[in-house]
Design a protein around this motif. Structure first.
Motif, mmCIF file in Angstrom:
data_model
loop_
_atom_site.group_PDB
_atom_site.id
_atom_site.type_symbol
_atom_site.label_atom_id
_atom_site.label_comp_id
_atom_site.label_asym_id
_atom_site.label_seq_id
_atom_site.Cartn_x
_atom_site.Cartn_y
_atom_site.Cartn_z
ATOM 1 N N SER A 66 0.821 -1.211 0.000
ATOM 2 C CA SER A 66 0.000 0.000 0.000
ATOM 3 C C SER A 66 0.860 1.268 0.000
ATOM 4 N N LYS A 67 0.282 2.337 -0.507
ATOM 5 C CA LYS A 67 0.963 3.635 -0.572
ATOM 6 C C LYS A 67 1.200 4.181 0.839
ATOM 7 N N GLU A 68 0.236 3.977 1.728
ATOM 8 C CA GLU A 68 0.360 4.481 3.090
ATOM 9 C C GLU A 68 1.577 3.878 3.794
ATOM 10 N N TYR A 69 1.814 2.614 3.589
ATOM 11 C CA TYR A 69 2.955 1.952 4.225
ATOM 12 C C TYR A 69 4.262 2.522 3.676
ATOM 13 N N SER A 70 4.313 2.745 2.367
ATOM 14 C CA SER A 70 5.517 3.317 1.761
ATOM 15 C C SER A 70 5.797 4.692 2.343
ATOM 16 N N GLU A 71 4.748 5.505 2.505
ATOM 17 C CA GLU A 71 4.918 6.834 3.095
ATOM 18 C C GLU A 71 5.391 6.728 4.541
ATOM 19 N N LYS A 72 4.822 5.807 5.287
ATOM 20 C CA LYS A 72 5.193 5.623 6.689
ATOM 21 C C LYS A 72 6.675 5.273 6.807
ATOM 22 N N ILE A 73 7.143 4.350 5.989
ATOM 23 C CA ILE A 73 8.552 3.954 6.020
ATOM 24 C C ILE A 73 9.445 5.114 5.601
ATOM 25 N N ALA A 74 9.038 5.845 4.567
ATOM 26 C CA ALA A 74 9.833 6.980 4.102
ATOM 27 C C ALA A 74 9.946 8.045 5.198
ATOM 28 N N ARG A 75 8.887 8.291 5.925
ATOM 29 C CA ARG A 75 8.905 9.297 6.994
ATOM 30 C C ARG A 75 9.708 8.811 8.199
ATOM 31 N N GLU A 76 9.416 7.595 8.663
ATOM 32 C CA GLU A 76 10.015 7.117 9.904
ATOM 33 C C GLU A 76 11.465 6.680 9.735
ATOM 34 N N SER A 77 11.755 5.952 8.706
ATOM 35 C CA SER A 77 13.100 5.392 8.552
ATOM 36 C C SER A 77 14.046 6.325 7.810
ATOM 37 N N LEU A 78 13.529 7.009 6.808
ATOM 38 C CA LEU A 78 14.396 7.816 5.954
ATOM 39 C C LEU A 78 14.322 9.302 6.263
ATOM 40 N N GLY A 79 13.364 9.708 7.104
ATOM 41 C CA GLY A 79 13.237 11.114 7.470
ATOM 42 C C GLY A 79 12.740 11.997 6.338
ATOM 43 N N MET A 80 12.058 11.443 5.395
ATOM 44 C CA MET A 80 11.561 12.206 4.252
ATOM 45 C C MET A 80 10.264 12.917 4.618
ATOM 46 N N VAL A 81 9.971 14.009 3.898
ATOM 47 C CA VAL A 81 8.726 14.764 4.101
ATOM 48 C C VAL A 81 8.117 15.066 2.745
ATOM 49 N N LYS A 82 6.818 15.385 2.761
ATOM 50 C CA LYS A 82 6.138 15.767 1.520
ATOM 51 C C LYS A 82 6.485 17.211 1.186
ATOM 52 N N ASN A 83 6.309 17.555 -0.093
ATOM 53 C CA ASN A 83 6.539 18.934 -0.513
ATOM 54 C C ASN A 83 5.575 19.857 0.217
ATOM 55 N N GLY A 84 6.095 20.938 0.729
ATOM 56 C CA GLY A 84 5.255 21.925 1.400
ATOM 57 C C GLY A 84 5.030 21.644 2.881
ATOM 58 N N GLU A 85 5.493 20.526 3.384
ATOM 59 C CA GLU A 85 5.328 20.220 4.806
ATOM 60 C C GLU A 85 6.406 20.921 5.618
ATOM 61 N N ARG A 86 6.046 21.294 6.807
ATOM 62 C CA ARG A 86 7.023 21.900 7.717
ATOM 63 C C ARG A 86 7.427 20.858 8.750
ATOM 64 N N VAL A 87 8.694 20.822 9.035
ATOM 65 C CA VAL A 87 9.207 19.883 9.998
ATOM 66 C C VAL A 87 9.638 20.673 11.232
ATOM 67 N N PHE A 88 9.146 20.247 12.370
ATOM 68 C CA PHE A 88 9.509 20.883 13.620
ATOM 69 C C PHE A 88 10.382 19.896 14.406
ATOM 70 N N VAL A 89 11.472 20.415 14.930
ATOM 71 C CA VAL A 89 12.386 19.581 15.697
ATOM 72 C C VAL A 89 12.344 20.079 17.147
ATOM 73 N N ASP A 90 12.143 19.164 18.056
ATOM 74 C CA ASP A 90 12.134 19.499 19.470
ATOM 75 C C ASP A 90 13.570 19.533 19.949
ATOM 76 N N VAL A 91 14.067 20.697 20.268
ATOM 77 C CA VAL A 91 15.476 20.852 20.647
ATOM 78 C C VAL A 91 15.731 20.401 22.087
ATOM 79 N N ASN A 92 14.677 20.191 22.856
ATOM 80 C CA ASN A 92 14.830 19.770 24.245
ATOM 81 C C ASN A 92 15.109 18.265 24.359
ATOM 82 N N GLN A 93 14.999 17.555 23.307
ATOM 83 C CA GLN A 93 15.209 16.106 23.384
ATOM 84 C C GLN A 93 16.604 15.729 22.991
#
Length: 93
Positions: A66-93
């Protein structure tokens, strides 16, 4: 008359021996049948377990395709994001 007694005793001995032989053969046959029934039961249980595993693997295959699984792996394992998405990083961690 003496010959007749000898003949009847001989017949009784032969019949008794034959009955004992048949009895032992039947007991052995029953043990074999019980053993094979147990093996058949175990094989049927193994078949059921393999069918369940096969169904589970088929569901996983569909999920992975499924496409959803591919997106999940790309986000979680590879750190990829969709075009136009903003990524926020918690600097306290």
């Amino acid at each position: 008359m003496n010959k007749r007694k000898k003949r009847s005793w001989g017949l009784i001995i032969i019949t008794g021996a034959l009955m004992m032989y048949l009895g032992t053969v039947l007991v052995k046959q029953q043990f074999i049948i019980n053993s094979q029934r147990q093996q058949l039961k175990q094989i049927q249980e193994n078949i059921e377990q393999e069918k369940e595993l096969n169904e589970k693997l088929l569901r996983q295959k569909e999920e992975i395709a499924s496409k959803e699984y591919s997106e999940k792996i790309a986000r979680e394992s590879l750190g990829m994001v969709k075009n136009g998405e903003r990524v926020f990083v918690d600097v306290n961690q």
